[in-house]
Design an enzyme around this catalytic site. Structure first.
Site, short mmCIF file in Angstrom:
data_model
loop_
_atom_site.label_atom_id
_atom_site.label_comp_id
_atom_site.label_asym_id
_atom_site.label_seq_id
_atom_site.Cartn_x
_atom_site.Cartn_y
_atom_site.Cartn_z
N ILE A 272 0.83 -1.21 0.00
CA ILE A 272 0.00 0.00 0.00
C ILE A 272 0.87 1.27 0.00
O ILE A 272 0.39 2.34 -0.37
CB ILE A 272 -0.96 -0.04 1.22
CG1 ILE A 272 -2.19 0.81 1.00
CG2 ILE A 272 -0.25 0.33 2.50
CD1 ILE A 272 -3.30 0.53 2.01
N ASN B 112 11.92 -8.19 6.75
CA ASN B 112 12.19 -7.44 7.98
C ASN B 112 11.76 -8.31 9.15
O ASN B 112 10.64 -8.83 9.16
CB ASN B 112 11.40 -6.12 7.98
CG ASN B 112 11.86 -5.17 6.91
OD1 ASN B 112 13.05 -5.13 6.58
ND2 ASN B 112 10.95 -4.40 6.35
N GLY C 285 12.42 -2.92 11.40
CA GLY C 285 11.33 -2.30 10.64
C GLY C 285 10.11 -3.17 10.43
O GLY C 285 9.22 -2.80 9.67
N HIS D 138 6.19 -12.14 5.80
CA HIS D 138 5.99 -11.65 4.43
C HIS D 138 7.33 -11.33 3.80
O HIS D 138 8.22 -10.77 4.44
CB HIS D 138 5.08 -10.42 4.39
CG HIS D 138 5.50 -9.31 5.32
ND1 HIS D 138 5.20 -9.33 6.66
CD2 HIS D 138 6.19 -8.17 5.10
CE1 HIS D 138 5.68 -8.24 7.23
NE2 HIS D 138 6.30 -7.51 6.30
N HIS E 17 9.08 -8.94 1.08
CA HIS E 17 8.96 -7.78 0.20
C HIS E 17 9.71 -8.11 -1.08
O HIS E 17 10.90 -8.49 -1.02
CB HIS E 17 9.64 -6.55 0.82
CG HIS E 17 9.01 -6.02 2.07
ND1 HIS E 17 8.23 -4.89 2.09
CD2 HIS E 17 9.10 -6.45 3.35
CE1 HIS E 17 7.85 -4.64 3.34
NE2 HIS E 17 8.36 -5.56 4.13
P1 AMP Z 1 7.02 -4.63 7.42
O1 AMP Z 1 7.19 -3.20 7.86
O2 AMP Z 1 8.25 -5.30 6.90
O3 AMP Z 1 6.32 -5.44 8.50
O4 AMP Z 1 6.05 -4.58 6.16
C1 AMP Z 1 4.69 -4.35 6.25
C2 AMP Z 1 4.29 -3.74 4.95
O5 AMP Z 1 2.88 -3.85 4.82
C3 AMP Z 1 4.62 -2.24 4.80
O6 AMP Z 1 5.49 -2.06 3.69
C4 AMP Z 1 3.26 -1.60 4.59
O7 AMP Z 1 3.30 -0.53 3.66
C5 AMP Z 1 2.43 -2.76 4.08
N1 AMP Z 1 0.99 -2.66 4.32
C6 AMP Z 1 0.38 -2.28 5.47
N2 AMP Z 1 -0.96 -2.36 5.32
C7 AMP Z 1 -1.18 -2.80 4.05
C8 AMP Z 1 -2.37 -3.08 3.29
N3 AMP Z 1 -3.60 -2.94 3.80
N4 AMP Z 1 -2.22 -3.51 2.01
C9 AMP Z 1 -0.98 -3.66 1.47
N5 AMP Z 1 0.16 -3.42 2.14
C10 AMP Z 1 0.07 -2.99 3.41
#
Ligand code: AMP
Ligand code: ZN
Length: 119
Positions: free
Chosen positions: A36, A92, A98, A105, A107
């Site tokens: 997002i 992460n 972070g 997940h 990235h």
């Molecule tokens: P992390 O900070 O490595 O835990 O990654 C979490 C990621 O999820 C971040 O890059 C956010 O921008 C992403 N994120 C949070 N909410 C959503 C959402 N509803 N849809 C897609 N990505 C999201």
């Protein structure tokens, strides 16, 4: 039990479909959707459908599911045509690195150059 959906988990809700996401690939065991808040022209998250708090825990509990996530990361890169130029796969792990969502997940970042060492 390990792997079970968590009621308060954002990514479990995306798996269920109760929170929308721009899904780019789905398999029996994984979902890939656009971040997002993208940090690169391609920024896709690949998650296991089963809930594990982080990548190492997932790998320890279900190595074949971690392999599914990594294979899908490669498929996402190919689908977005960033595989030839190079892409980065990041897990992460922990608040200090972070991590903000505690459902494992990957990235998948591509479509621009990346620095090393990372920030
Ligand atoms: P992390 O900070 O490595 O835990 O990654 C979490 C990621 O999820 C971040 O890059 C956010 O921008 C992403 N994120 C949070 N909410 C959503 C959402 N509803 N849809 C897609 N990505 C999201
Ligand atoms: Zn979850």
């Amino acid at each position: 039990m390990a792997g079970e959906a968590q009621a308060d988990c954002l990514f479990c809700k995306i798996v269920e479909g109760s929170i929308p996401a721009t899904v780019v690939r789905e398999t029996e065991t994984t979902v890939a959707f656009r971040d997002i808040n993208p940090q690169a022209p391609t920024h896709v998250l690949v998650i296991p459908k089963a809930h594990y708090p982080d990548a190492a825990g997932l790998a320890a509990a279900e190595p074949s599911l971690m392999a599914d996530v990594l294979r899908e990361a490669g498929e996402v890169a190919a689908q977005d045509k960033v595989d030839a130029t190079g892409y980065r796969v990041v897990f992460n792990t922990g608040v200090g690195a972070g991590q903000t969502v505690f459902h494992a997940h990957a990235h998948v970042l591509g479509g621009r150059g990346f620095e090393w060492p990372p920030g």
